[in-house]
Design a protein around this motif. Structure first.
Motif: not given
Ligand code: NAD
Length: 282
Positions: A120-142
Motif C-alpha cells: 500500500d505504500f504507493l497509495y500513501i506516497w500519493e498523499a505524500f505528494e500532496e503534502i509536499a505540494a502544500s509546503g506543510r512538509a518542506r521535503a518528503v521521503g521514506v
C-alpha cells in the motif's frame, strides 16, 4: 557552538548532516533531552508518531526560543495502524503529528517502513505528494526502503524521495544501498548510527581509532558517517554524551582509520541490529 554542515536535498531543501534522534525517549523526558540538544547546538530533531514523544519534542522546540527557520524537524507516518490507507487518512495522520508537535509544518515527513506485504505504500506516497505540494512538509521521503521498493515508487511517481532513512553503522554499512541512493539523488540517513551503543563502541578496532585521535568511540563512528556522506542522528539522554556526539567537526579520520572501521563489516559481529524491511510489519 558547533557548526553542523548541511546537505542540499534533491528539492533544494537544506538539512543538517548531524541531528538528534529521540526513539525510546519517553514523552516526559523528551522535553529535557531535546532541550539539552538544542542548547548544545543541534538544529535537527528526528521523531516519529510511534515514538509517542512528539508532544515533549514540540515543547522543547517552543521553549528553545529558536527561530523556526533555524530548525529541521523530521517525523514519520506509522503506517501499520490501518490495513489499507486512503488519502484522507494519511493527511489526517500528518495533521495529528503537526498538532502534537505544535508546528504548522515539518521539514521532513517519512513513510516509516515499506511493509511490502501490505502493498500500500504507493497509495500513501500519493498523499505524500500532496503534502509536499502544500509546503506543510518542506521535503518528503521514506525509511527502510529497499531498492525494489524505490523502483516501485519510481514507476508510479515523478517525486523522488528526498531521503531514505535506514539502519546503517560500521557493522551494517549498506554500501550497495548507498550507491543506489547516489544514482537516484536520494540522501542517505543513518539510523542507529552508533549501532545502539556498547556492541559496536566497545569493539577493539573502534577503540583503537578513538585512542589514535584522543576522541571517544562514538565520535569516531560519527566521523566515519560524515566522511561517507551520511546524515547521522545519534540518540542519547545523557547531557555530556549529547554534547560529545555533536563535537565531531574538529578532526578527521584518515584512509587507514576509515579502512579499519570499514573492515568491521566483514568481521564476526557484522549484521543488522533492527528488523529486516522485507518482512518487518510491526
Ligand atoms: P544509536 O545508534 O543512536 O545509539 C544510541 C545509544 O548509544 C544510546 O542509547 C546510548 O546507549 C549509546 N550512546 C549514545 N551516545 C553515546 C556516547 N557518546 N558514548 C557511549 N554511548 C553512547 O541508536 P538509536 O537510538 O537506535 O538510533 C538513533 C535514532 O535513529 C533514533 O533515536 C531514531 O530517531 C532513529 N531510528 C529510526 C528508525 C527507523 O526505523 N526509521 C529505527 C531506529 C532508530
Amino acid at each position: 557552538m558547533n557548526q553542523v554542515p548541511a546537505i542540499t536535498l534533491n528539492n533544494g531543501t537544506s538539512m543538517p548532516r548531524l541531528g538528534f534522534g529521540v526513539w525510546q525517549i519517553p514523552d516526559d523526558e523528551a522535553e529535557r533531552a531535546v532541550g539539552t540538544a538544542l542548547e548544545a547546538g543541534y538544529r535537527s530533531i528526528d521523531t516519529a508518531s510511534v515514538y509517542r514523544n512528539e508532544p515533549g519534542t514540540g515543547k522543547a522546540i517552543a521553549g528553545s526560543g529558536l527561530p523556526r527557520e533555524e530548525l529541521f524537524v523530521t517525523t514519520k507516518l506509522w503506517n501499520s495502524t490501518r490495513r489499507k490507507w486512503r488519502r484522507k487518512e494519511v493527511l489526517r495522520a500528518f495533521e495529528d503529528s503537526l498538532s502534537r508537535l505544535g508546528l504548522d509544518h515539518v521539514d521532513l515527513y517519512l513513510i516509516h517502513w515499506p511493509r511490502p506485504m501490505r502493498d500500500d505504500f504507493l497509495y500513501i506516497w500519493e498523499a505524500f505528494e500532496e503534502i509536499a505540494a502544500s509546503g506543510r512538509a518542506r521535503a518528503v521521503g521514506v525509511s527502510n526502503f529497499r531498492p525494489t521498493d524505490l523502483d516501485r515508487l519510481r514507476e508510479r511517481s515523478s517525486l523522488v524521495p528526498a531521503v531514505n532513512q535506514v539502519e546503517l553503522h560500521p557493522l551494517f554499512p549498506q554500501a550497495e544501498l548507498r550507491a543506489e541512493h547516489a544514482r537516484r539523488g536520494i540522501a542517505t540517513e543513518a539510523w542507529s548510527p552508533l549501532g545502539q551503543g556498547a556492541g559496536l563502541l566497545a569493539l577493539p578496532a573502534v577503540e583503537a581509532v578513538a585512542a589514535r585521535h584522543g576522541r571517544s568511540a562514538a565520535q569516531v563512528v560519527l566521523r566515519w558517517h560524515l566522511q561517507l556522506g551520511n546524515i547521522a542522528i545519534p540518540k542519547s539522554v545523557t547531557p555530556s554524551r549529547i554534547r560529545e556526539n555533536l563535537d565531531v567537526f574538529g578532526f578527521e579520520l584518515d584512509a587507514a582509520d576509515m579502512a579499519a572501521l570499514d573492515a568491521l563489516a566483514d568481521g564476526p559481529r557484522a549484521g543488522r541490529i533492527g528488523p529486516d524491511p522485507a518482512v518487518c510489519d510491526l
